[in-house]
Design an enzyme around this catalytic site. Structure first.
Site, PDB file in Angstrom:
ATOM      1  N   GLU A 160      14.025  -4.359  -3.217  1.00  0.00           N
ATOM      2  CA  GLU A 160      12.681  -4.351  -3.792  1.00  0.00           C
ATOM      3  C   GLU A 160      12.820  -4.227  -5.307  1.00  0.00           C
ATOM      4  OE1 GLU A 160      10.196  -1.574  -1.549  1.00  0.00           O
ATOM      5  OE2 GLU A 160       9.072  -1.311  -3.392  1.00  0.00           O
ATOM      6  N   ASP A 202       3.245   5.453 -11.645  1.00  0.00           N
ATOM      7  CA  ASP A 202       4.630   5.890 -11.617  1.00  0.00           C
ATOM      8  C   ASP A 202       4.867   7.184 -12.371  1.00  0.00           C
ATOM      9  OD1 ASP A 202       6.198   3.902 -10.113  1.00  0.00           O
ATOM     10  OD2 ASP A 202       5.270   2.528 -11.544  1.00  0.00           O
ATOM     11  N   TYR A 235       3.185  -0.219   3.401  1.00  0.00           N
ATOM     12  CA  TYR A 235       3.882   0.746   2.566  1.00  0.00           C
ATOM     13  C   TYR A 235       3.069   2.036   2.593  1.00  0.00           C
ATOM     14  CZ  TYR A 235       6.407   2.235  -1.741  1.00  0.00           C
ATOM     15  OH  TYR A 235       7.183   2.875  -2.680  1.00  0.00           O
TER      16      TYR A 235
END
Lengths: 259, 393
Positions: free
Chosen positions: A47, A58, A173
């Site tokens: 990925e 993030d 996910y």
């Protein structure tokens, strides 16, 4: 050709290890060699993150890698060329993950087409609204045999999870906690009951669990509730201090899998 | 209303909610509740009571005699600089903290550029006894020191944002990350008409009190609610949204947004988004955005911390796109000169943000009878150091 992601999930149901790293990090050209090291080390999915100037979802580790990659001169075009290079040897499924804006500037349709041609099997664009995918891009993904993955989190309602499941090709996910990305030590009881709920929902798509996976204990725990797990920040931390990518990646992957 | 947000949060092609799933429930909770809450009678009563007794509204609409003489028009200043805390920002924070209370939230976070929104947030948190964390770019913390200390005196925790250029954009990133990590008990008070839907609409509604008062005050002074021109500076665009709001459908009112050209629109050091931006996605909405060809957000520049932002609110992107609002820009030098000029002509030292709106008057040819309203969004106290460094007075 069958999509490599769906092929993988057809044949392997447990302990799938997907490893995330940022394109162009630590050095611009490392994108290619890291992929082949990962394949050799025994990862199941590669990925690759498309770096962005403002990665709001993030934590500090991936933020820092984005900045280094951009300073190295990483671009979407360069990344697609690197994927072509990776595809000369690597057979594993490749997923690109990134914020919508760089993809939008490239042109979403053109990006899907060019990524598919380069050998990409799936995309994760966490800030693309579900309705926008449904109304504008579903067909182009299908046309190019491109899997799309949406994120779900512990605060996502069951109804919405089912809607997302219905639109997804490949896997879902599942973010392990309401948090930005980053390595954690262990899962709380709350997280475990969330994983249990997910597996009880019996979705049509397999689930990979991500965020907070850092070692063998967290990987195997996450894998026991889903088809496997995704590791990102812990891997990037390892890359940042690595003097020998091949050896360190091999050790890292083996330590996660516990063998 | 023609320029109103649609049911999905878009103004034309701009707006929407481009957010990672971790933020979805928070934003959805707001989207499902904000209209019911803020149109509720008891909410409106509490909101307007505080605007009156605490903020000091209505703010005056002042006829600027000497400025009018100089620019050969009838120029009025909407005195948002006289609001408690020194700028229009408090209109929105009062509204949002009342909303947060009704949503049962316990903690407040905010981002700030110049520190005006941070101070306005810290102020209402003190007023309501709520915990407050404000993210501020480290560079902005240095250039707006007094506001940092004001927030701390008010009991807020000020957290430096140390990524990127360490300015408003980066503070916003950090606030969004905080919200992702604290989803249930925290409300994020965004300070401008930016962010995912419903923020732009919600903030515009709270700020619309500015043009609501303008209508009433103009009716009293000139006998009708319509000026010929309204000028407002645009960073994210909250004061402009408020000053334009009730005139959007009155097409004969010329609306002018003034962006920060920094050292010149083409200098590479600018924040003139409509001149330099392309459609893109940042901080949860699709809008005009200063960015590279590869979609990386460009670091903006302006002498004024409050205009130092690479995007504009989606409502403004749409108003630019449709031509409803004319966008112009003023450089650092022009804004500073205008700030000094306003000080000398009217005895009002404006915030450098607001000075941008004054700085473009010479770009227009007014009729002597034209009624021109400048939204003077903030006062210059916080910018004293920048004025002193500028020195040309």
């Amino acid at each position: 050709m069958k999509n490599r992601i769906t092929t993988l999930f057809d044949s392997k149901k447990k302990d799938i290890l997907s490893v995330f790293y940022t394109a162009g990090f630590p050095k611009l050209e490392d994108t290619v060699s890291i992929a082949s090291h990962l394949e050799r080390a025994g990862a199941d999915i590669i990925e690759i993150g498309i770096p962005f100037s403002d990665p709001v979802a993030d934590g500090p580790t991936i933020q820092a890698s984005n900045k280094v990659a951009l300073d190295n001169g990483m671009t979407v075009k360069k990344l697609l060329a690197q994927v072509k290079e990776i595809r000369k040897t690597v057979k594993l499924p490749i997923i690109l993950m990134g914020y919508l804006n760089p993809v939008m500037q490239y042109g979403v349709e053109k990006f899907v087409e060019d990524a598919a041609a380069a050998g990409v099997d799936g995309l994760i664009l966490p800030d693309m609204p579900v309705y926008e995918f449904e109304e504008l891009y579903k067909d182009v993904f299908r046309k190019h045999n491109m899997c799309n993955t949406f994120l779900i989190s512990p605060t996502t309602s069951d109804d919405r999870i089912r809607r997302i499941d219905g639109m997804t090709e490949g896997f879902i996910y599942a973010v392990s906690a309401s948090s930005t990305t980053g390595a954690k030590k262990d899962f709380s009881e709350e997280q475990v009951s969330y994983f249990q709920k997910l597996s009880a929902l019996k979705l049509k798509n397999p689930i990979l669990i991500g965020f907070g996976i850092s070692d063998q204990a967290t990987f195997s725990k996450a894998s026991s509730y889903g088809a496997g797990a995704i590791v990102g920040s812990a891997f990037i931390t390892r890359l940042s201090s690595s003097k020998d990518l091949s050896a360190d990646i091999s050790t890292f992957v083996k330590s996660l899998k516990g063998k | 209303m023609k320029y109103e947000v649609d049911h999905r949060g878009y103004y034309g092609q701009f707006g929407g909610a481009y957010i990672p799933e971790m933020l979805y429930p928070n934003v959805e909770e707001l989207r499902n509740n904000y209209l019911n809450i803020i149109t509720d009678e008891s909410f409106q009563k509490a909101f307007h009571q505080l605007l009156k007794d605490y903020v000091g509204r209505p703010t005056p609409l002042f006829f600027a005699n000497r400025l009018s003489e100089k620019y050969k028009a009838k120029i009025y200043l909407k005195r948002e600089d006289l609001c408690h805390t020194g700028a229009h920002k408090v209109n929105n924070t009062i509204g949002q903290i009342l909303l947060a209370q009704r949503l049962g939230k316990k903690k407040i976070i905010a981002e700030t550029g110049a520190g005006q929104h941070g101070v306005a947030t810290a102020t209402v948190c003190a007023l309501m006894g709520m915990e407050c964390v404000v993210y501020m770019g480290q560079v902005d913390m240095e250039r707006q020191r007094p506001n940092v200390e004001r927030m701390r005196i008010l009991g807020a925790k000020v957290v430096p944002a140390t990524s990127g250029n360490m300015t408003l954009k980066d503070a916003t990133n950090e606030a969004m990350r905080h919200w992702i990590n604290n989803p249930s008990d925290t409300h994020y008070i965004i300070g401008s008409v930016v962010g995912p839907h419903p923020y732009p609409d919600m903030v515009a509604r709270f700020q619309s009190v500015i043009s609501d008062e303008m209508r009433k005050q103009l009716t009293e002074t000139i006998g009708n609610p319509f000026p010929d021109y309204v000028f407002a500076c645009v960073g994210g665009g909250s004061n402009a949204a408020g000053a334009f709001y009730h005139y959007l459908d009155s097409e004969h009112v010329n609306l002018v947004g003034v962006e920060a050209a920094g050292k010149g629109v083409s200098s590479g050091e600018s924040a003139a988004t409509t001149a330099l931006g392309k459609p893109g996605v940042l901080h949860g909405s699709k809008t005009l955005l200063m960015q590279t060809e590869d979609g990386q957000v460009v670091e903006p520049y302006s002498i004024s911390a409050g205009l130092d932002y690479p995007g504009i609110g989606p409502i403004h992107a749409h108003l630019f796109d449709t031509g409803r609002v004319k966008f112009v820009s003023a450089t650092d030098d022009e804004a500073m000169n205008a700030g000094i000029e306003l000080s000398r002509l009217e005895g009002i030292i404006p915030a450098i943000e607001s000075a941008h709106a004054v700085a473009v008057l010479n770009q227009f040819e007014f009729d002597p009878d034209d009624v021109v309203v400048i939204n003077l969004s903030g006062r210059g106290d916080k910018d004293l150091e920048t004025y002193i460094r500028w020195g040309k007075y």
